[in-house]
Design an enzyme around this catalytic site. Structure first.
Site, short mmCIF file in Angstrom:
data_model
loop_
_atom_site.label_atom_id
_atom_site.label_comp_id
_atom_site.label_asym_id
_atom_site.label_seq_id
_atom_site.Cartn_x
_atom_site.Cartn_y
_atom_site.Cartn_z
N GLU A 13 17.41 -56.18 53.93
CA GLU A 13 17.92 -57.14 52.94
C GLU A 13 16.81 -57.72 52.05
O GLU A 13 17.08 -58.13 50.92
CB GLU A 13 18.69 -58.26 53.65
CG GLU A 13 20.01 -57.74 54.25
CD GLU A 13 20.75 -58.78 55.09
OE1 GLU A 13 21.97 -58.90 54.93
OE2 GLU A 13 20.12 -59.47 55.91
N ASP A 197 31.18 -54.26 53.41
CA ASP A 197 32.33 -53.77 54.20
C ASP A 197 33.45 -54.80 54.07
O ASP A 197 33.25 -55.87 53.50
CB ASP A 197 31.94 -53.59 55.67
CG ASP A 197 31.44 -54.89 56.28
OD1 ASP A 197 30.21 -55.11 56.27
OD2 ASP A 197 32.27 -55.72 56.71
C1 4EZ Z 1 25.12 -60.48 59.22
N1 4EZ Z 1 25.23 -59.25 58.51
C2 4EZ Z 1 25.53 -58.11 59.38
C3 4EZ Z 1 24.54 -57.76 60.43
C4 4EZ Z 1 24.95 -56.53 61.19
C5 4EZ Z 1 24.07 -54.63 62.58
C6 4EZ Z 1 22.89 -54.16 63.39
C7 4EZ Z 1 26.17 -59.33 57.34
C8 4EZ Z 1 27.53 -58.73 57.53
C9 4EZ Z 1 28.48 -59.09 58.47
N2 4EZ Z 1 28.51 -60.03 59.46
C10 4EZ Z 1 28.05 -57.70 56.79
N3 4EZ Z 1 29.30 -57.39 57.23
C11 4EZ Z 1 29.59 -58.23 58.26
C12 4EZ Z 1 30.72 -58.36 59.13
N4 4EZ Z 1 31.78 -57.55 59.00
N5 4EZ Z 1 30.69 -59.31 60.10
C13 4EZ Z 1 29.61 -60.12 60.22
O1 4EZ Z 1 24.89 -61.55 58.39
C14 4EZ Z 1 23.92 -56.05 62.15
#
Ligand code: 4EZ
Length: 238
Positions: A13, A197
């Site tokens: 990010e 997503d």
């Molecule tokens: C958290 N970030 C995701 C981290 C995922 C994977 C190894 C953003 C995010 C998110 N958080 C994008 N989509 C999401 C979702 N569906 N639920 C929670 O800030 C780490």
């Protein structure tokens, strides 16, 4: 003099911002790396906190209390709740809440802790600046209410609970904790996110596929903001 904190949760990010600058001093502190550099009048400290509310509040606190940052921008990706938000869309938060706080057993509303508030608002000055930059550069930017919690949401059941309880437009895992720290320490802040997503059963796949491109969308906007802020001596400047 502005000392600008920029943070994300994951390396991906903040990487597009880090790559953009040179002469970077790396400070190691509290199990993390803080990247320090100058840009014109601006002193900038960049860091990724690692995922989740606790890591994010630690990093935000260190950026403010140890490194003396007086304005903070968060950049990253988020899952969409509002069906109008598509993958790649860019948003800024007007307010943020913690969707995983539940002491409803005592009659409190979801998201509420005594002596706190369910929603914390971002800085109006920074929001206005962001919309000004968006219109100047023909970038589509939406205002969104964000729900934060320590879960990656990948089901319609979880998503609908958050949608119906908090009327949030997007969700992620750090924003509201950063908001709480900045609000308590009186540091103006903004949370910028690009959709990776839609928090449904495909969220895991979509996240992996779009993490890089959506991170770049959000990071590029931060670069525009840095460019504007470099002429500011205080956040009140217009
Ligand atoms: C958290 N970030 C995701 C981290 C995922 C994977 C190894 C953003 C995010 C998110 N958080 C994008 N989509 C999401 C979702 N569906 N639920 C929670 O800030 C780490």
């Amino acid at each position: 003099m502005l000392k600008l904190a920029i943070m994300g949760a994951m390396r991906e990010e903040i990487e597009p911002i880090l790559k953009h600058f040179s002469d970077i001093k790396v400070n190691e502190y509290a199990n993390n790396k803080y990247y320090e550099f100058k840009y014109d009048n601006l002193e900038i400290i960049l860091a990724y906190s690692k995922i989740g509310k606790v890591n994010a509040s630690l990093t935000a606190s260190v950026l403010i209390e140890k490194f003396k940052c007086n304005v903070l921008l968060f950049t990253g990706v988020a899952g969409a709740i509002n069906p109008d938000l598509k993958i790649g869309d860019l948003l800024i938060a007007n307010k943020l809440c913690q969707h995983d706080i539940d002491i409803t057993a005592f009659g409190h509303p979801y998201g509420y802790i005594p002596e706190g508030k369910v929603f914390i608002e971002t800085s109006k000055i920074l929001r206005d600046l962001a919309f000004h930059i968006a219109s100047e550069n023909n970038i589509k930017l939406s205002l969104a209410s964000i729900a934060t919690g320590d879960q990656f949401i990948n089901s319609n059941t979880q998503k609908d609970f958050i949608k119906n309880t908090f009327r949030a437009d997007a969700l992620e895992m750090e924003g509201a904790s950063v908001a709480l720290v900045c609000d308590a320490l009186d540091v103006p802040f903004l949370v910028l996110r690009s959709i990776s997503d839609t928090a449904n059963m495909d969220a895991g796949f979509d996240f992996d596929e779009f993490l890089k491109s959506s991170s770049k969308t959000s990071a590029n906007f931060i670069l525009h903001m840095i460019d504007k802020l470099k002429n500011f001596t205080s956040i009140e400047d217009k």
